[in-house]
Write a protein that holds these residues in place. Structure first.
Motif, PDB file in Angstrom:
ATOM      1  N   GLY A 178       0.855  -1.193   0.000  1.00 56.62           N
ATOM      2  CA  GLY A 178       0.000   0.000   0.000  1.00 56.62           C
ATOM      3  C   GLY A 178       0.884   1.233   0.000  1.00 56.62           C
ATOM      4  O   GLY A 178       0.653   2.194  -0.742  1.00 56.62           O
ATOM      5  N   GLY A 179       1.928   1.206   0.824  1.00 53.63           N
ATOM      6  CA  GLY A 179       2.890   2.312   0.840  1.00 53.63           C
ATOM      7  C   GLY A 179       3.557   2.474  -0.519  1.00 53.63           C
ATOM      8  O   GLY A 179       3.664   3.576  -1.046  1.00 53.63           O
ATOM      9  N   GLY A 180       3.956   1.354  -1.101  1.00 52.98           N
ATOM     10  CA  GLY A 180       4.598   1.409  -2.423  1.00 52.98           C
ATOM     11  C   GLY A 180       3.674   2.023  -3.465  1.00 52.98           C
ATOM     12  O   GLY A 180       4.112   2.809  -4.319  1.00 52.98           O
ATOM     13  N   HIS A 181       2.382   1.684  -3.382  1.00 55.60           N
ATOM     14  CA  HIS A 181       1.408   2.234  -4.339  1.00 55.60           C
ATOM     15  C   HIS A 181       1.221   3.746  -4.122  1.00 55.60           C
ATOM     16  O   HIS A 181       1.294   4.536  -5.072  1.00 55.60           O
ATOM     17  N   VAL A 182       1.024   4.147  -2.885  1.00 58.56           N
ATOM     18  CA  VAL A 182       0.816   5.574  -2.593  1.00 58.56           C
ATOM     19  C   VAL A 182       2.068   6.390  -2.951  1.00 58.56           C
ATOM     20  O   VAL A 182       1.977   7.442  -3.590  1.00 58.56           O
ATOM     21  N   ASN A 183       3.219   5.870  -2.553  1.00 57.28           N
ATOM     22  CA  ASN A 183       4.469   6.611  -2.784  1.00 57.28           C
ATOM     23  C   ASN A 183       4.727   6.834  -4.274  1.00 57.28           C
ATOM     24  O   ASN A 183       5.075   7.923  -4.703  1.00 57.28           O
ATOM     25  N   HIS A 184       4.565   5.755  -5.051  1.00 55.78           N
ATOM     26  CA  HIS A 184       4.882   5.882  -6.475  1.00 55.78           C
ATOM     27  C   HIS A 184       3.825   6.689  -7.222  1.00 55.78           C
ATOM     28  O   HIS A 184       4.155   7.413  -8.163  1.00 55.78           O
ATOM     29  N   THR A 185       2.580   6.595  -6.812  1.00 57.14           N
ATOM     30  CA  THR A 185       1.537   7.403  -7.457  1.00 57.14           C
ATOM     31  C   THR A 185       1.870   8.888  -7.318  1.00 57.14           C
ATOM     32  O   THR A 185       1.776   9.657  -8.288  1.00 57.14           O
TER      33      THR A 185
END
Ligand SMILES: [Fe+2]
Length: 207
Positions: free
Chosen positions: A76-83
Motif C-alpha cells: 500500500g505504501g509502495g502504491h501511494v508513494n509511487h503514485t
C-alpha cells in the motif's frame, strides 16, 4: 475497490537526460505494478477493506488486520508513494520553486539551496532502501524526514508534499552507486505546480 496502476501522463523518455526511459519503464511497469498486485492480493480476503483508498489504509495501518498489516504497509505504501512520485515529476520542469511553497521553503529553510542540501543529505544518508520527504506536520510546519522501505509519512500523521525514491531501482541503471548525483539531478524534473497543490492540501486551505 481494486487498486489500479495509474498511467503515466508523459512518455517514459520524457524525463531524460535526468532519468532514463529504461528506468522509468521498469520502475512504473514492473516495480509499481507489483506493489499494486500485491496490495490487491493482500486485501483479497478482507472485502471490508477494499473500499478504502490506499492513502486511508496507510494512514490507519493499525486498524488493518495483523496478518496482512506488513503486506499493506509495504505494498500500500509502495502504491501511494509511487503514485505521488509520477505526479510530482514531469518534462520541462525543475528550476526554482514557485508559488506558496517557494515562500514556505524560504521561511523554513532559509532558501532553496539550503533546503535542497538538507533534503539531498537526508536521501544520501537513508541506509538501504527508502524515501526522503518534505512533509507538513502539525500546524503546517515543514520538515525534511526520511523513511525506510515503502513507509509513508501519512502513517506518522505527516503529509507528504515532496518525496524522492532512493531505492536503487530508481537510479542504479543510470547512476550506479552515485545516489547523491541522482538526488541532485532529480530537481530538474520536479513539477512545482503539483507540489504546490500538495502543499495547499497539507496546509488545509484546499486551494
Ligand atoms: Fe520505486
Amino acid at each position: 475497490m481494486t487498486h489500479e496502476l495509474p498511467a503515466l501522463t508523459y512518455d517514459f523518455a520524457a524525463l531524460e537526460p535526468h532519468i532514463s526511459a529504461e528506468i522509468m519503464r521498469l520502475h512504473h511497469d514492473k516495480h509499481h505494478a507489483t506493489y499494486v498486485d500485491n496490495l490487491n492480493k493482500a486485501l483479497g480476503k478482507y472485502p471490508e477493506l477494499q473500499n478504502k483508498s490506499a492513502e486511508d489504509l496507510v494512514r490507519d495501518l493499525k486498524s488493518v488486520p495483523e496478518d496482512i498489516r506488513t503486506a499493506v504497509r509495504n505494498n500500500g505504501g509502495g502504491h501511494v508513494n509511487h503514485t505521488m512520485f509520477w505526479q510530482i515529476m514531469g518534462p520541462s520542469k525543475g528550476g526554482n520553486p514557485t508559488g506558496d511553497i517557494a515562500a514556505a521553503i524560504q521561511k523554513t529553510f532559509g532558501g532553496f539551496e539550503d533546503f535542497k542540501k538538507l533534503f539531498n543529505d537526508g536521501g544520501t544518508k537513508q541506509f538501504g532502501s527508502g524515501w526522503v520527504w518534505l512533509v507538513g506536520g502539525a500546524g503546517g510546519k515543514l520538515e525534511v524526514v526520511s523513511t525506510p522501505n515503502q513507509d509513508n509519512p501519512l502513517t506518522n500523521n505527516q503529509m507528504p508534499i515532496i518525496g524522492n525514491d532512493v531505492w536503487e531501482h530508481a537510479y542504479y541503471l543510470q547512476y550506479q552507486n552515485r545516489r547523491p548525483e541522482y538526488l541532485q539531478a532529480w530537481w530538474n524534473v520536479v513539477n512545482w505546480e503539483e507540489v504546490n497543490k500538495r502543499f495547499a492540501a497539507a496546509s488545509g486551505d484546499g486551494k
